[in-house]
Design an enzyme around this catalytic site. Structure first.
Site, PDB file in Angstrom:
ATOM      1  CD  GLU A  23      -2.289   8.802   7.115  1.00  0.00           C
ATOM      2  OE1 GLU A  23      -1.515   9.591   7.149  1.00  0.00           O
ATOM      3  OE2 GLU A  23      -2.070   7.762   6.296  1.00  0.00           O
ATOM      4  CG  ASP A  52      -1.527   1.304   1.451  1.00  0.00           C
ATOM      5  OD1 ASP A  52      -2.470   1.669   0.367  1.00  0.00           O
ATOM      6  OD2 ASP A  52      -1.813   1.895   2.476  1.00  0.00           O
ATOM      7  CB  SER A  53       0.229   4.721  -0.663  1.00  0.00           C
ATOM      8  OG  SER A  53      -1.125   4.791  -0.047  1.00  0.00           O
ATOM      9  CB  CYS A  89     -10.080   5.124   0.287  1.00  0.00           C
ATOM     10  SG  CYS A  89      -8.663   5.930   1.224  1.00  0.00           S
ATOM     11  CB  THR A  90      -6.473   1.481   2.726  1.00  0.00           C
ATOM     12  OG1 THR A  90      -5.806   3.098   2.352  1.00  0.00           O
ATOM     13  CG2 THR A  90      -5.930   0.879   1.515  1.00  0.00           C
ATOM     14  CG  HIS A  91      -6.723   5.807   5.316  1.00  0.00           C
ATOM     15  ND1 HIS A  91      -5.991   5.128   4.296  1.00  0.00           N
ATOM     16  CD2 HIS A  91      -5.942   6.512   6.164  1.00  0.00           C
ATOM     17  CE1 HIS A  91      -4.621   5.309   4.483  1.00  0.00           C
ATOM     18  NE2 HIS A  91      -4.295   6.362   5.608  1.00  0.00           N
ATOM     19  CE1 TYR A 112       2.935   5.708  -3.386  1.00  0.00           C
ATOM     20  CE2 TYR A 112       1.646   3.844  -4.127  1.00  0.00           C
ATOM     21  CZ  TYR A 112       2.941   4.230  -3.790  1.00  0.00           C
ATOM     22  OH  TYR A 112       4.176   3.656  -3.636  1.00  0.00           O
ATOM     23  N   GLY A 113      -2.840   9.267  -3.341  1.00  0.00           N
ATOM     24  CA  GLY A 113      -4.232   9.516  -3.717  1.00  0.00           C
ATOM     25  C   GLY A 113      -4.150  10.901  -4.823  1.00  0.00           C
ATOM     26  CB  CYS A 165      -2.859   1.171  -2.464  1.00  0.00           C
ATOM     27  SG  CYS A 165      -3.027   2.938  -2.961  1.00  0.00           S
TER      28      CYS A 165
HETATM   29  N1  DGL Z   1      -3.802   3.964   0.360  1.00  0.00           N
HETATM   30  C1  DGL Z   1      -4.666   5.033  -0.467  1.00  0.00           C
HETATM   31  C2  DGL Z   1      -5.756   4.324  -1.074  1.00  0.00           C
HETATM   32  O1  DGL Z   1      -6.575   3.495  -0.651  1.00  0.00           O
HETATM   33  C3  DGL Z   1      -5.023   6.032   0.555  1.00  0.00           C
HETATM   34  C4  DGL Z   1      -3.856   7.010   0.860  1.00  0.00           C
HETATM   35  C5  DGL Z   1      -3.030   7.657  -0.164  1.00  0.00           C
HETATM   36  O2  DGL Z   1      -3.781   8.300  -0.707  1.00  0.00           O
HETATM   37  O3  DGL Z   1      -2.161   7.099  -0.449  1.00  0.00           O
HETATM   38  O4  DGL Z   1      -6.490   4.911  -2.187  1.00  0.00           O
END
Ligand code: DGL
Length: 263
Positions: free
Chosen positions: A150, A8-9, A182-184, A40-41, A71
């Site tokens: 976060e 993941d990022s 999204c992961t979060h 990465y977003g 991700c």
């Molecule tokens: N892991 C990214 C996603 O699921 C979220 C965090 C990022 O922007 O890197 O899109």
């Protein structure tokens, strides 16, 4: 014993690791979080593809039998391109979530939330339409959700206000199913649930992706049986920050995160 590689990022992909551990407790997992280059977003497609290839090459150096792209931004922007470059099975978070959403919707209105990159790619929308052209898709970027998670802002006035603002177009569109793309976002599930109401099915890609990984490994006869799997965590920067946040996503403390010097 070969491992499942996950990248993941940053730290968010641990929501996927949590599900993998729950559904596949005997598997070894090697996780790579690209904490030096997160987020990465907001990055371009070309950059996300380049980073992803480097991350996969890193994981391939750790004897992995399958790679799970935890991700959503990578899964949306880069997966079709990177899959062609490697022989190892690569599973993203997009397709399993889309399949579940198309199956769940009754009124054929599906919402998608994700990073700016994920929404701009239109990958969810195209995949949903591919499975069922009759579905109406409403997709909205929720960029502030990542820093909220976060920073540990998981409830309260500010979060509710922002969530109400972001999710209004989805409520107005009358979606009965919402993909947390999204992961979060699974960490903010209770806020999202409060805003959207109980009538809306929330699709958490992490669960679906673990089901998909299990299916592929079992078809290939590559599931580990026997003793409990071990977990290895690698990051490209700041293992202390990673360890601090990890508990929020994984539900347990990570002590063994190691910094790698180059990917
Ligand atoms: N892991 C990214 C996603 O699921 C979220 C965090 C990022 O922007 O890197 O899109």
């Amino acid at each position: 014993m070969k491992s499942i590689g996950v990248f993941d990022s940053g730290v968010g992909g641990l929501t996927v690791v949590k599900e993998l551990i729950r559904q596949l407790p005997n598997e070894n997992i090697v996780y790579f979080g690209d904490t030096a280059r997160v987020p990465y977003g907001i990055k371009s497609k070309e950059t996300v593809i380049r980073f992803s290839i480097e991350n996969i090459l890193f994981l391939l150096g750790h004897d992995v039998k399958l790679i799970c792209v935890a991700c959503n931004t990578v899964s949306s922007f880069a997966l079709p391109v990177i899959k062609n470059h490697f022989r190892v099975p690569i599973v993203g978070v997009l397709n399993p979530g889309v399949r579940e959403a198309v199956y769940a919707t009754q009124n054929k209105r599906i919402g998608v939330i994700g990073t700016k990159g994920t929404i701009k790619s239109r990958a969810y929308e195209l995949e949903i339409k591919h499975l069922d052209p009759k579905v109406k898709v409403t997709a909205v970027a929720c960029p502030l959700f990542v820093p909220f998670v976060e920073e540990g802002w998981l409830s309260g006035d500010v979060v509710m206000k922002v969530a109400n603002h972001y999710l209004k177009p989805l409520k107005d569109a009358g979606v009965d199913t919402l993909i947390l793309g999204c992961t979060h976002y699974p960490v903010l599930k209770s806020v999202i649930r409060e805003v959207m109401g109980n009538g809306v099915t929330l699709i958490d890609s992490a669960k679906q992706v673990a089901i998909e990984v299990k299916k592929i490994l079992s078809q290939e006869g590559a599931l580990n049986k026997g003793k409990k799997g071990k977990l290895d965590f690698f990051v490209s920067d700041n293992p202390e920050w990673f360890s601090e946040l990890a508990e929020r996503f994984l539900g347990k403390i990570v002590k063994n995160a190691k910094k790698v010097n180059s990917v």
